[in-house]
Structures are given as structure tokens and as C-alpha cells.
Design an enzyme around this catalytic site. Structure first.
Site, PDB file in Angstrom:
ATOM      1  N   TRP A  29       0.860  -1.192   0.000  1.00  0.00           N
ATOM      2  CA  TRP A  29       0.000   0.000   0.000  1.00  0.00           C
ATOM      3  C   TRP A  29       0.892   1.237   0.000  1.00  0.00           C
ATOM      4  O   TRP A  29       1.880   1.293   0.724  1.00  0.00           O
ATOM      5  CB  TRP A  29      -0.856   0.041   1.269  1.00  0.00           C
ATOM      6  CG  TRP A  29      -2.273  -0.395   1.050  1.00  0.00           C
ATOM      7  CD1 TRP A  29      -2.710  -1.678   0.962  1.00  0.00           C
ATOM      8  CD2 TRP A  29      -3.425   0.451   0.896  1.00  0.00           C
ATOM      9  NE1 TRP A  29      -4.056  -1.689   0.771  1.00  0.00           N
ATOM     10  CE2 TRP A  29      -4.527  -0.410   0.725  1.00  0.00           C
ATOM     11  CE3 TRP A  29      -3.629   1.821   0.888  1.00  0.00           C
ATOM     12  CZ2 TRP A  29      -5.815   0.065   0.549  1.00  0.00           C
ATOM     13  CZ3 TRP A  29      -4.917   2.301   0.718  1.00  0.00           C
ATOM     14  CH2 TRP A  29      -5.995   1.427   0.545  1.00  0.00           C
ATOM     15  N   GLU A  65      -0.724  -6.276   7.471  1.00  0.00           N
ATOM     16  CA  GLU A  65      -0.089  -7.600   7.321  1.00  0.00           C
ATOM     17  C   GLU A  65       1.393  -7.589   7.732  1.00  0.00           C
ATOM     18  O   GLU A  65       2.056  -8.632   7.692  1.00  0.00           O
ATOM     19  CB  GLU A  65      -0.214  -8.094   5.871  1.00  0.00           C
ATOM     20  CG  GLU A  65      -1.613  -8.570   5.489  1.00  0.00           C
ATOM     21  CD  GLU A  65      -2.633  -7.459   5.337  1.00  0.00           C
ATOM     22  OE1 GLU A  65      -2.294  -6.400   4.757  1.00  0.00           O
ATOM     23  OE2 GLU A  65      -3.776  -7.620   5.816  1.00  0.00           O
ATOM     24  N   VAL A  88       0.758   4.484   6.515  1.00  0.00           N
ATOM     25  CA  VAL A  88      -0.690   4.620   6.661  1.00  0.00           C
ATOM     26  C   VAL A  88      -1.021   6.107   6.650  1.00  0.00           C
ATOM     27  O   VAL A  88      -0.475   6.881   7.441  1.00  0.00           O
ATOM     28  CB  VAL A  88      -1.198   3.968   7.960  1.00  0.00           C
ATOM     29  CG1 VAL A  88      -2.715   3.840   7.921  1.00  0.00           C
ATOM     30  CG2 VAL A  88      -0.585   2.599   8.154  1.00  0.00           C
ATOM     31  N   HIS A  95     -10.239   3.563   9.983  1.00  0.00           N
ATOM     32  CA  HIS A  95      -9.351   2.484   9.552  1.00  0.00           C
ATOM     33  C   HIS A  95      -7.909   2.778   9.971  1.00  0.00           C
ATOM     34  O   HIS A  95      -7.183   1.901  10.435  1.00  0.00           O
ATOM     35  CB  HIS A  95      -9.441   2.354   8.025  1.00  0.00           C
ATOM     36  CG  HIS A  95      -9.285   0.959   7.544  1.00  0.00           C
ATOM     37  ND1 HIS A  95     -10.331   0.134   7.253  1.00  0.00           N
ATOM     38  CD2 HIS A  95      -8.171   0.232   7.313  1.00  0.00           C
ATOM     39  CE1 HIS A  95      -9.883  -1.037   6.862  1.00  0.00           C
ATOM     40  NE2 HIS A  95      -8.572  -1.011   6.885  1.00  0.00           N
ATOM     41  N   PHE A 120       9.892  -0.898  14.151  1.00  0.00           N
ATOM     42  CA  PHE A 120       8.616  -0.290  13.737  1.00  0.00           C
ATOM     43  C   PHE A 120       8.897   0.845  12.741  1.00  0.00           C
ATOM     44  O   PHE A 120       9.104   1.988  13.123  1.00  0.00           O
ATOM     45  CB  PHE A 120       7.927   0.241  15.006  1.00  0.00           C
ATOM     46  CG  PHE A 120       6.568   0.854  14.798  1.00  0.00           C
ATOM     47  CD1 PHE A 120       5.475   0.064  14.489  1.00  0.00           C
ATOM     48  CD2 PHE A 120       6.378   2.217  14.942  1.00  0.00           C
ATOM     49  CE1 PHE A 120       4.219   0.629  14.327  1.00  0.00           C
ATOM     50  CE2 PHE A 120       5.116   2.788  14.786  1.00  0.00           C
ATOM     51  CZ  PHE A 120       4.035   1.993  14.480  1.00  0.00           C
ATOM     52  N   ARG A 134       9.029  12.303   4.573  1.00  0.00           N
ATOM     53  CA  ARG A 134       9.727  11.358   5.454  1.00  0.00           C
ATOM     54  C   ARG A 134      10.176  10.083   4.727  1.00  0.00           C
ATOM     55  O   ARG A 134      10.582   9.111   5.347  1.00  0.00           O
ATOM     56  CB  ARG A 134       8.788  10.974   6.624  1.00  0.00           C
ATOM     57  CG  ARG A 134       8.526  12.147   7.563  1.00  0.00           C
ATOM     58  CD  ARG A 134       7.277  11.968   8.391  1.00  0.00           C
ATOM     59  NE  ARG A 134       7.098  13.062   9.345  1.00  0.00           N
ATOM     60  CZ  ARG A 134       6.614  14.273   9.018  1.00  0.00           C
ATOM     61  NH1 ARG A 134       6.269  14.542   7.753  1.00  0.00           N
ATOM     62  NH2 ARG A 134       6.498  15.207   9.944  1.00  0.00           N
TER      63      ARG A 134
HETATM   64  C1  DLZ Z   1      -7.505  -0.815   3.767  1.00  0.00           C
HETATM   65  C2  DLZ Z   1      -6.319   0.075   3.925  1.00  0.00           C
HETATM   66  C3  DLZ Z   1      -6.494   1.470   3.997  1.00  0.00           C
HETATM   67  C4  DLZ Z   1      -7.822   2.129   3.931  1.00  0.00           C
HETATM   68  N1  DLZ Z   1      -5.443   2.289   4.095  1.00  0.00           N
HETATM   69  C5  DLZ Z   1      -4.198   1.755   4.155  1.00  0.00           C
HETATM   70  C6  DLZ Z   1      -3.067   2.603   4.263  1.00  0.00           C
HETATM   71  O1  DLZ Z   1      -3.137   3.842   4.277  1.00  0.00           O
HETATM   72  N2  DLZ Z   1      -1.854   2.003   4.335  1.00  0.00           N
HETATM   73  C7  DLZ Z   1      -1.684   0.636   4.305  1.00  0.00           C
HETATM   74  O2  DLZ Z   1      -0.545   0.165   4.398  1.00  0.00           O
HETATM   75  N3  DLZ Z   1      -2.745  -0.163   4.193  1.00  0.00           N
HETATM   76  C8  DLZ Z   1      -3.978   0.343   4.099  1.00  0.00           C
HETATM   77  N4  DLZ Z   1      -5.069  -0.469   3.976  1.00  0.00           N
HETATM   78  C9  DLZ Z   1      -4.834  -1.927   3.832  1.00  0.00           C
HETATM   79  C10 DLZ Z   1      -4.668  -2.676   5.171  1.00  0.00           C
HETATM   80  O3  DLZ Z   1      -3.362  -2.466   5.719  1.00  0.00           O
HETATM   81  C11 DLZ Z   1      -4.844  -4.191   4.969  1.00  0.00           C
HETATM   82  O4  DLZ Z   1      -4.011  -4.628   3.932  1.00  0.00           O
HETATM   83  C12 DLZ Z   1      -6.287  -4.554   4.636  1.00  0.00           C
HETATM   84  O5  DLZ Z   1      -7.160  -4.055   5.633  1.00  0.00           O
HETATM   85  C13 DLZ Z   1      -6.461  -6.102   4.556  1.00  0.00           C
HETATM   86  O6  DLZ Z   1      -6.143  -6.707   5.804  1.00  0.00           O
END
Ligand code: DLZ
Length: 167
Positions: A29, A65, A88, A95, A120, A134
Site C-alpha cells: 500500500w 499484514e 498509513v 481504519h 517499527f 519522510r
Molecule cells: C484498507 C487500507 C487502507 C484504507 N489504508 C491503508 C493505508 O493507508 N496504508 C496501508 O498500508 N494499508 C492500508 N489499507 C490496507 C490494510 O493495511 C490491509 O491490507 C487490509 O485491511 C487487509 O487486511
């Protein structure tokens, strides 16, 4: 409060990583960000003597994960430390909070469960620009910081092991 540059550290304070082995877990992600974190971490590990074949990288779908990816390294490999890299970005829902708390708790638990440094390296930002800043931008690279932390913790653990063996 000014934010510290994540890539700024005293070079001499970092032990030699020549004999160390690292696993890196990278979230897919926000890969523009997490790929940059990964490159920073690898470059920094190598800069401090870690051999190419002593750095193993695996990807997971999202930051949530990262914990299990880290556990796989701990269970199935002989790495000295594991670096978790993710990003994230705050959205409109909660979420963000659940993922951040999950990974923070997950990483903490892995450290304790395996007596192994699990670093971390999760960026938790309000927006994309803060993340870019960053991930090799104007505030350095959290991947560099994670790599330095990993080397220092492995060295600390090896020192404890050495001391306990000569007593
Ligand atoms: C679903 C989700 C969302 C909304 N945002 C992020 C994010 O900003 N960064 C990230 O690494 N992952 C995100 N995910 C995916 C979740 O980490 C995860 O892969 C799903 O909820 C499936 O377990």
C-alpha cells in the site's frame, strides 16, 4: 516543535553490520512511499557493512499484514532483526487508527515473543505530502532510521549474549 531529520545520525555511533542478517517486510500500500523507505533501509544497511545476501526482502499487501510478515521471518529464517516498513495515511474513516494500533501492538509483541529486534518503520501521517517528506524528502527517510535502529539493536543483543557466555 521541529521534526528531526530521520536520516541524520552520528555515523560513528553505528556498529559494523558485517556479520548481521536482516529481514525487511514492505507493505505494498502506498508503494511510492514504502518503496522509498525500503531503498533507504537497504542502502543504509549496506553503508554499515551488511552484505547484499544478508538482506532478505518480502512484501505484504498492506501495513496490517506487516506483523504476520514479521512473524514469518522470525519463525522460518535465521535473521538477526526484522524491519517492518509501511505507510498509513489518515483517511475519512477510523481504519487508520485500527491499522496503526494493530501494527504497533503486533511489532511490540513480536519483539517480546521472539526476543528479536523487530523495528517499527511505519509512517503514520495526515497526508501524502507528510509521508513524502519522510520517505527521502525534506525530513529524511524513515527507512534509514529503521536500518540504523536495527543494527544498533542487533549489536546490543550480541553484546548481551557475549557477556552472558563469559560469566
Ligand atoms: C484498507 C487500507 C487502507 C484504507 N489504508 C491503508 C493505508 O493507508 N496504508 C496501508 O498500508 N494499508 C492500508 N489499507 C490496507 C490494510 O493495511 C490491509 O491490507 C487490509 O485491511 C487487509 O487486511
Amino acid at each position: 516543535m521541529a521534526t528531526k531529520n530521520l536520516s541524520a545520525y552520528d555515523l560513528n555511533s553505528v556498529p559494523d553490520g558485517k556479520e548481521m542478517k536482516f529481514g525487511i517486510v514492505v507493505s505494498e500500500w502506498n508503494y511510492e512511499i514504502t518503496g522509498a523507505l525500503m531503498r533507504g533501509a537497504i542502502e543504509t544497511l549496506k553503508k554499515h557493512g551488511v552484505q547484499d545476501d544478508a538482506i532478505v526482502v518480502n512484501h505484504v499487501p498492506g501495513s496490517f499484514e506487516l506483523t504476520l510478515g514479521g512473524q514469518f521471518f522470525a519463525e522460518y529464517t535465521d535473521v538477526d532483526a526484522i524491519i517492518l516498513l509501511g505507510c498509513v495515511i489518515q483517511g475519512e474513516t477510523r481504519h487508520f487508527d485500527f491499522i496503526c494500533q494493530g501494527v504497533a501492538k503486533g511489532a511490540t509483541d513480536l519483539n517480546i515473543k521472539y526476543n528479536l529486534p523487530v523495528i517499527f518503520g511505519l509512517l503514520t501521517t495526515d497526508n501524502q505530502q507528510q509521508a513524502l517528506d519522510r520517505a527521502g524528502g525534506k525530513l529524511g527517510n524513515k527507512g534509514d532510521e529503521a536500518a540504523v535502529t536495527a543494527i544498533k539493536m542487533v549489536s546490543l543483543q550480541k553484546n548481551f549474549e557475549y557477556e552472558s557466555n563469559i560469566e
